[in-house]
Structures are given as structure tokens and as C-alpha cells.
Design a protein around this motif. Structure first.
Motif, mmCIF file in Angstrom:
data_model
loop_
_atom_site.group_PDB
_atom_site.id
_atom_site.type_symbol
_atom_site.label_atom_id
_atom_site.label_comp_id
_atom_site.label_asym_id
_atom_site.label_seq_id
_atom_site.Cartn_x
_atom_site.Cartn_y
_atom_site.Cartn_z
ATOM 1 N N MET A 89 0.834 -1.208 0.000
ATOM 2 C CA MET A 89 0.000 0.000 0.000
ATOM 3 C C MET A 89 0.870 1.261 0.000
ATOM 4 O O MET A 89 0.510 2.273 -0.587
ATOM 5 C CB MET A 89 -0.952 0.007 1.206
ATOM 6 N N THR A 90 2.024 1.188 0.640
ATOM 7 C CA THR A 90 2.916 2.355 0.682
ATOM 8 C C THR A 90 3.537 2.608 -0.695
ATOM 9 O O THR A 90 3.473 3.725 -1.224
ATOM 10 C CB THR A 90 4.052 2.123 1.713
ATOM 11 N N GLY A 139 4.496 6.380 -1.381
ATOM 12 C CA GLY A 139 5.921 6.046 -1.501
ATOM 13 C C GLY A 139 6.358 6.094 -2.955
ATOM 14 O O GLY A 139 7.419 6.619 -3.301
ATOM 15 N N ARG A 140 5.510 5.570 -3.826
ATOM 16 C CA ARG A 140 5.809 5.550 -5.267
ATOM 17 C C ARG A 140 5.899 6.979 -5.813
ATOM 18 O O ARG A 140 6.838 7.320 -6.543
ATOM 19 C CB ARG A 140 4.691 4.791 -5.981
ATOM 20 N N GLU A 141 4.916 7.783 -5.425
ATOM 21 C CA GLU A 141 4.901 9.170 -5.916
ATOM 22 C C GLU A 141 6.175 9.899 -5.502
ATOM 23 O O GLU A 141 6.776 10.628 -6.289
ATOM 24 C CB GLU A 141 3.679 9.918 -5.351
ATOM 25 N N LYS A 189 13.628 10.806 -8.104
ATOM 26 C CA LYS A 189 14.723 10.050 -8.742
ATOM 27 C C LYS A 189 14.452 9.827 -10.222
ATOM 28 O O LYS A 189 13.285 9.720 -10.643
ATOM 29 C CB LYS A 189 14.859 8.680 -8.064
ATOM 30 N N THR A 190 15.517 9.703 -10.997
ATOM 31 C CA THR A 190 15.363 9.346 -12.407
ATOM 32 C C THR A 190 15.102 7.836 -12.479
ATOM 33 O O THR A 190 15.436 7.098 -11.540
ATOM 34 C CB THR A 190 16.654 9.648 -13.194
ATOM 35 N N ARG A 243 9.937 -3.227 -8.029
ATOM 36 C CA ARG A 243 9.953 -2.807 -9.438
ATOM 37 C C ARG A 243 8.518 -2.794 -9.988
ATOM 38 O O ARG A 243 8.109 -1.851 -10.659
ATOM 39 C CB ARG A 243 10.817 -3.817 -10.213
ATOM 40 N N ASP A 244 7.776 -3.823 -9.644
ATOM 41 C CA ASP A 244 6.402 -3.940 -10.133
ATOM 42 C C ASP A 244 5.511 -2.815 -9.574
ATOM 43 O O ASP A 244 4.712 -2.220 -10.299
ATOM 44 C CB ASP A 244 5.842 -5.306 -9.713
ATOM 45 N N LEU A 245 5.690 -2.518 -8.294
ATOM 46 C CA LEU A 245 4.861 -1.465 -7.676
ATOM 47 C C LEU A 245 5.193 -0.098 -8.262
ATOM 48 O O LEU A 245 4.304 0.727 -8.466
ATOM 49 C CB LEU A 245 5.049 -1.458 -6.154
ATOM 50 N N ILE A 246 6.478 0.123 -8.510
ATOM 51 C CA ILE A 246 6.864 1.419 -9.084
ATOM 52 C C ILE A 246 6.317 1.531 -10.510
ATOM 53 O O ILE A 246 5.856 2.596 -10.930
ATOM 54 C CB ILE A 246 8.416 1.593 -9.086
ATOM 55 N N LYS A 247 6.305 0.420 -11.219
ATOM 56 C CA LYS A 247 5.819 0.457 -12.605
ATOM 57 C C LYS A 247 4.291 0.593 -12.670
ATOM 58 O O LYS A 247 3.761 1.405 -13.417
ATOM 59 C CB LYS A 247 6.267 -0.831 -13.319
ATOM 60 N N HIS A 248 3.587 -0.194 -11.848
ATOM 61 C CA HIS A 248 2.131 -0.266 -12.016
ATOM 62 C C HIS A 248 1.318 0.466 -10.947
ATOM 63 O O HIS A 248 0.101 0.602 -11.100
ATOM 64 C CB HIS A 248 1.690 -1.732 -12.040
ATOM 65 N N GLY A 249 1.928 0.876 -9.854
ATOM 66 C CA GLY A 249 1.171 1.564 -8.799
ATOM 67 C C GLY A 249 0.013 0.717 -8.305
ATOM 68 O O GLY A 249 0.159 -0.489 -8.105
ATOM 69 N N ILE A 250 -1.157 1.350 -8.170
ATOM 70 C CA ILE A 250 -2.284 0.588 -7.598
ATOM 71 C C ILE A 250 -2.889 -0.415 -8.596
ATOM 72 O O ILE A 250 -3.810 -1.150 -8.251
ATOM 73 C CB ILE A 250 -3.381 1.494 -7.007
ATOM 74 N N SER A 251 -2.363 -0.441 -9.832
ATOM 75 C CA SER A 251 -2.818 -1.486 -10.770
ATOM 76 C C SER A 251 -1.984 -2.752 -10.633
ATOM 77 O O SER A 251 -2.219 -3.737 -11.338
ATOM 78 C CB SER A 251 -2.702 -0.993 -12.218
ATOM 79 N N SER A 252 -1.015 -2.755 -9.740
ATOM 80 C CA SER A 252 -0.150 -3.926 -9.563
ATOM 81 C C SER A 252 -0.969 -5.140 -9.125
ATOM 82 O O SER A 252 -1.906 -5.028 -8.332
ATOM 83 C CB SER A 252 0.917 -3.620 -8.508
ATOM 84 N N SER A 253 -0.562 -6.306 -9.629
ATOM 85 C CA SER A 253 -1.272 -7.541 -9.270
ATOM 86 C C SER A 253 -1.037 -7.906 -7.801
ATOM 87 O O SER A 253 -1.686 -8.797 -7.257
ATOM 88 C CB SER A 253 -0.804 -8.688 -10.169
#
Ligand SMILES: N[C@@H](CCC(=O)N[C@@H](CS)C(=O)NCC(=O)O)C(=O)O
Length: 268
Positions: free
Chosen positions: A110-111, A116-118, A124-125, A146-156
Motif C-alpha cells: 500500500m505504501t 511512496g511511489r509518488e 529520482k530518475t 519494481r512492479d509497484l513502481i511500474k504499475h502503482g495501484i494497478s499492480s497484481s
């Protein structure tokens, strides 16, 4: 001397700090800035090869894993024993301590799917982000990040963690409906271990997870926050501006998360 390596707002560090405060133990603080990657220095990795906080150093004896740290602290003195003496309450407390591993995974999701992702994306680049993810020693944790940073709340990852959260809140509601605290009538190690996770969700503006259906969780959170340990372990380390930023940022995701959460619950 007790020395705690910890992060200001890390949930597991808060857990250890609440334990230290509840036991009224003196300790030396060694702050690790996770956003700067200080958990990856060779010196720190010798203490905690998982590159995570917290780590407790008691005169050279190193203790890792926040739930184990809590149990260690509790055994250091007889003042305010946090592990219940009653065998059934003790068993309930041990189960809550064990369950915090799953809770941590859910709160981590959730973070890093929200505030956290935002913050990471804003600071960072993509190359810097990948560089720091590559330093994470556990490949599974790195792949998840990596998955959470890429997909955010759409992550599986969200569905599995919804399952953990639903079970957690249902069981908290049942326990707290019967007694004042998680393991029974008195405050215990179970409460010390769990509050940081619920507190984090609230700080992310995601209290909607429990507010409607699990009212005992709200009153328990309030009672836990009223203890002096909360001020010393949490509020002393997280400023009001930062708290507001996190709540606004995380809370902006709640309407969408709520839709997913409602859908998940309908299917169960
Ligand atoms: N199971 C461990 C988890 C520790 C953990 O993952 N800590 C997080 C902060 S709450 C961390 O240090 N993360 C480092 C990172 O994200 O690189 C514990 O309870 O101590």
C-alpha cells in the motif's frame, strides 16, 4: 548499551521504538536514511544482511527482525512485562507477532503503490530507481518493488494483500470486540507489534479499509495512540508537514483503491 539502527518513518522501526518506550529503556539512536540508500553500506550489511531496518545492537549482540527485537526487549527487564503470563493470552500474542510478517508485506504494497511511489518518482530518475532496486539483496523483494513502481495501484500484488488486510481487520474486530486489547484484557506485545501497521495505513489516508466495517479497530488505534509510547516513538520522529504530505498524497488514491477493495470483498 542498546543501540537502534532505524528509519524515521519506517513501520518496523516504529514498532521497535514503541517497544523501547513501553519498556522505558534507554537507547542510542542511529538513523538510517532509506531514501539515500544508507541501508546498503557494507558496514550496515554486516549487521543486517537483509539491508532493512531496524537492527538492535545490545553491547555487540545483534538482533534483527522487528518482532524478535520486541520479544528481546521485553525480556530485558521485569518492568511492564509485555508478553502476557496467561498461556492463552500468550499464545494469542505470539500469533499476532507471527502475522506481522504478512501485515508488513501488505503495508509495504500500500505504501509503494501510493505515496511512496509518488515520492520516489518525483525524486529520482528511472536509472537511479533501478540502481537502488538492484541493490536490494532479496530478488523477490526487488521484483515486487519494481512492479509497484511500474504499475502503482494497478499492480497484481494488491489482491493478495487485500486478502491479508481483510483477515487482519476481521480478526482484530473479533478480538477487540471480546476484550480491550488484541491478546486479552491488558495491553501486550501483540498491540505493540500491530499498531505501527494500522498507524501507517491511517497516515496514508487509507483508514477507509476499516472505518465502516471494523469500528473496534478505530477505538483500539485511538487507545494505542493515547499511550505515552506513541508520542515518543512516532510523533517525535515524523513532523506535521511530512505527515500532512503523506496523508494527502496517499489519500488521493483511496477512491480508486476503495473500488478495488469493494470488488475484492464482493467476490469473497
Ligand atoms: N521483517 C523485517 C522487515 C524489515 C523491513 O522491510 N524494513 C523496511 C522498512 S519498514 C526497510 O528497511 N526497507 C528497506 C528498503 O525499502 O530498501 C522486520 O520486521 O524487521
Amino acid at each position: 548499551m542498546l543501540k537502534l539502527y532505524h528509519g524515521k518513518s519506517s513501520v518496523c522501526s516504529i514498532k521497535a521504538r514503541i517497544g523501547l518506550a513501553e519498556k522505558r529503556l534507554d537507547w542510542e539512536s542511529c538513523l538510517i536514511d532509506l531514501s539515500k540508500g544508507e541501508q546498503f553500506t557494507p558496514e550496515y550489511l554486516k549487521l543486517n544482511p537483509n539491508a532493512v531496518v531496524p537492527t538492535l545492537d545490545h553491547d555487540g549482540f545483534i538482533v534483527i527482525e522487528s518482532s524478535v527485537i520486541l520479544q528481546y526487549l521485553d525480556l530485558l527487564n521485569d518492568r511492564n512485562r509485555l508478553m502476557p503470563a496467561d498461556i492463552r493470552a500468550q499464545t494469542r500474542a505470539r500469533l499476532w507477532l507471527l502475522r506481522t510478517l504478512d501485515m508488513h508485506a501488505a503495508i509495504n504494497t500500500m505504501t509503494f503503490a501510493t505515496a511512496g511511489r509518488e515520492q520516489i518518482l518525483a525524486g529520482k530518475t528511472p536509472e537511479e530507481i533501478e540502481h537502488s532496486i538492484k541493490k536490494m539483496p532479496n530478488p523477490r523483494a526487488a521484483a515486487k518493488r519494481r512492479d509497484l513502481i511500474k504499475h502503482g495501484i494497478s499492480s497484481s500484488h494488491l489482491d493478495g494483500d487485500f486478502f491479508t488486510l481483510q483477515r487482519m481487520f476481521e480478526d482484530m474486530q473479533t478480538a477487540l470486540d471480546q476484550a480491550g486489547w488484541l491478546a486479552g484484557d491488558t495491553y501486550s506485545l501483540a498491540d505493540t507489534a500491530v499498531i505501527a501497521y494500522v498507524d501507517r495505513l491511517d497516515r496514508l489516508g487509507l483508514s477507509g479499509f476499516w472505518e465502516e466495517r471494523y469500528p473496534c479497530v478505530s477505538s483500539w488505534l485511538e487507545a494505542s495512540r493515547a499511550r505515552p509510547s506513541y508520542g515518543r516513538a512516532v510523533e517525535a520522529f515524523i513532523g506535521r508537514d511530512e505527515a500532512k504530505r503523506t496523508r494527502d498524497l496517499g489519500g488521493s488514491f483511496w477512491p480508486e483503491i476503495k473500488q478495488k477493495w469493494d470488488r475484492f470483498r464482493r467476490l469473497k
